[in-house]
Design a protein around this motif. Structure first.
Motif, PDB file in Angstrom:
ATOM      1  N   SER A   1      -5.280  -1.241   9.465  1.00  0.00           N
ATOM      2  CA  SER A   1      -4.951   0.188   9.431  1.00  0.00           C
ATOM      3  C   SER A   1      -3.822   0.569  10.368  1.00  0.00           C
ATOM      4  N   GLY A   2      -2.970   1.456   9.865  1.00  0.00           N
ATOM      5  CA  GLY A   2      -1.996   2.136  10.710  1.00  0.00           C
ATOM      6  C   GLY A   2      -2.499   3.554  10.891  1.00  0.00           C
ATOM      7  N   THR A   3      -2.161   4.423   9.933  1.00  0.00           N
ATOM      8  CA  THR A   3      -2.687   5.789   9.971  1.00  0.00           C
ATOM      9  C   THR A   3      -4.150   5.833   9.553  1.00  0.00           C
ATOM     10  N   GLY A   4      -4.630   4.780   8.883  1.00  0.00           N
ATOM     11  CA  GLY A   4      -6.008   4.749   8.396  1.00  0.00           C
ATOM     12  C   GLY A   4      -6.183   5.412   7.035  1.00  0.00           C
TER      13      GLY A   4
ATOM     14  N   ASN B   1       0.825  -1.213   0.000  1.00  0.00           N
ATOM     15  CA  ASN B   1       0.000   0.000   0.000  1.00  0.00           C
ATOM     16  C   ASN B   1       0.860   1.265   0.000  1.00  0.00           C
ATOM     17  N   LYS B   2       2.129   1.157   0.403  1.00  0.00           N
ATOM     18  CA  LYS B   2       2.999   2.340   0.361  1.00  0.00           C
ATOM     19  C   LYS B   2       3.293   2.765  -1.081  1.00  0.00           C
TER      20      LYS B   2
ATOM     21  N   ASN C   1       7.544   0.562   7.248  1.00  0.00           N
ATOM     22  CA  ASN C   1       7.447   0.252   5.816  1.00  0.00           C
ATOM     23  C   ASN C   1       7.438   1.533   4.986  1.00  0.00           C
TER      24      ASN C   1
ATOM     25  N   THR D   1      -5.191   4.534   4.013  1.00  0.00           N
ATOM     26  CA  THR D   1      -5.597   3.645   2.922  1.00  0.00           C
ATOM     27  C   THR D   1      -7.065   3.253   3.068  1.00  0.00           C
TER      28      THR D   1
ATOM     29  N   LYS E   1       0.355   4.743  -1.934  1.00  0.00           N
ATOM     30  CA  LYS E   1       0.322   6.028  -1.251  1.00  0.00           C
ATOM     31  C   LYS E   1       1.330   7.022  -1.822  1.00  0.00           C
TER      32      LYS E   1
HETATM   33  C1  LIG Z   1       1.450   0.920   6.135  1.00  0.00           C
HETATM   34  C2  LIG Z   1       0.806  -0.377   6.228  1.00  0.00           C
HETATM   35  C3  LIG Z   1      -0.521  -0.493   6.662  1.00  0.00           C
HETATM   36  C4  LIG Z   1      -1.338   0.704   7.127  1.00  0.00           C
HETATM   37  O1  LIG Z   1      -1.654   1.636   6.133  1.00  0.00           O
HETATM   38  P1  LIG Z   1      -2.359   2.991   6.571  1.00  0.00           P
HETATM   39  O2  LIG Z   1      -2.721   3.668   5.295  1.00  0.00           O
HETATM   40  O3  LIG Z   1      -1.339   3.796   7.342  1.00  0.00           O
HETATM   41  O4  LIG Z   1      -3.514   2.659   7.431  1.00  0.00           O
HETATM   42  C5  LIG Z   1      -1.090  -1.745   6.698  1.00  0.00           C
HETATM   43  N1  LIG Z   1      -0.419  -2.842   6.338  1.00  0.00           N
HETATM   44  C6  LIG Z   1       0.854  -2.763   5.895  1.00  0.00           C
HETATM   45  C7  LIG Z   1       1.559  -4.011   5.487  1.00  0.00           C
HETATM   46  C8  LIG Z   1       1.506  -1.530   5.821  1.00  0.00           C
HETATM   47  O5  LIG Z   1       2.775  -1.467   5.395  1.00  0.00           O
END
Ligand SMILES: *Cc1c(COP(=O)(O)O)cnc(C)c1O
Length: 199
Positions: A165-168, A32-33, A60, A170, A36
Motif C-alpha cells: 500500500s501507498g495511499t491504501g 493498479n494505476k 507511478n 487499492t 484507479k
Molecule cells: C501506486 C502503487 C501502489 C500503492 O497503491 P495505493 O492504492 O496507493 O495503496 C503499490 N504498488 C505499486 C507498484 C504502485 O504503483
C-alpha cells in the motif's frame, strides 16, 4: 478497454504464489494505476480540458496520469515540492516519461498539506483534480472490476490477497469488494498513517 489480466504461477523460496499480472494490461496504461484511473478513461468528460495533480516527482500515478491525459487530449499539470538539480539535468524514469507525454511540472515550495490545499483550490469547470497517488473515490470503479476478476479464482483456490500500500486506496476498495481476506503492508509511512488513509 482493458482486458482481464492473467493470473500466473510464481515460486519463491519454495512457496507458491499466484500473481495477478496487471503489468500486462497495456504497454503504457497498466498496474493498479490503470485500475484507479479507469473511470476517467472509460467515461466522457466534455467540459474537461486539463487534469491537475500533485505528489512526488517519480510517482507511478504521475506517469499514468500523463498517459491518460495524452489519450484524452487533456493538458496535464503536476505540482511537486522539489525537483533536484540532478534530476532536472538528468531526467529519468517516470519523470522523463511523463515529460515526454507532455506533462507540465511545476515546482512549488509548500508542505504536503499546503500543497494539497493549493491544488484543490485550482478546481474549475474545465479542470479535473486528482489527489496524490490517485486517492480519489472514482478509484473504486476500476478496483471493483479488478476484484471481480480475482474473486472466484481466489475462493476456488482458498487464497488470500496480498498487495503493498501507498495511499491504501487499492487495498481498501479490494477488501470492500473481495470475499476473501486482503492483507497489505504500508510502504509509505507506518500502519498508523495507513489506517488514517483508510478512514
Ligand atoms: C501506486 C502503487 C501502489 C500503492 O497503491 P495505493 O492504492 O496507493 O495503496 C503499490 N504498488 C505499486 C507498484 C504502485 O504503483
Amino acid at each position: 478497454m482493458l482486458f482481464s489480466s492473467p493470473i500466473t504461477p510464481f515460486i519463491f523460496k519454495n512457496n507458491f504464489y499466484h500473481i495477478k499480472r496487471d503489468d500486462l494490461l497495456d504497454k503504457e496504461f497498466n498496474g493498479n494505476k490503470a485500475r484507479k484511473f479507469y473511470y476517467f478513461l472509460k467515461n466522457d468528460f466534455p467540459n474537461i480540458k486539463k487534469v491537475i495533480s500533485f505528489g512526488s516527482n517519480q510517482s507511478n500515478a504521475m506517469y499514468s496520469l500523463s498517459v491518460l491525459a495524452k489519450m484524452k487530449n487533456w493538458e496535464f499539470i503536476y505540482y511537486t515540492n522539489h525537483i533536484s538539480s540532478y534530476l532536472k539535468n538528468n531526467p529519468s524514469g517516470n519523470y522523463l516519461n511523463a515529460l515526454k507525454n507532455g506533462m507540465k511540472i511545476v515546482e512549488i515550495n509548500l508542505s504536503s498539506e499546503d500543497l494539497r490545499k493549493y491544488v484543490l483550490s485550482l478546481k474549475d469547470n474545465s479542470t479535473l483534480i486528482i489527489e496524490e497517488g490517485g486517492r480519489n473515490k472514482e478509484s473504486k470503479y476500476g478496483i471493483k472490476i479488478l476484484a471481480n476478476e480475482i474473486n472466484e479464482y481466489a475462493k476456488k483456490n482458498s487464497l488470500k490477497v496480498f498487495l503493498p500500500s501507498g495511499t491504501g486506496t487499492t487495498a481498501y476498495f479490494l477488501s470492500k469488494y473481495l470475499e476473501v481476506e486482503v492483507i497489505t503492508t504500508p510502504c509509505v509511512g507506518d500502519s498508523k498513517y495507513l489506517k488514517k488513509q483508510f478512514n
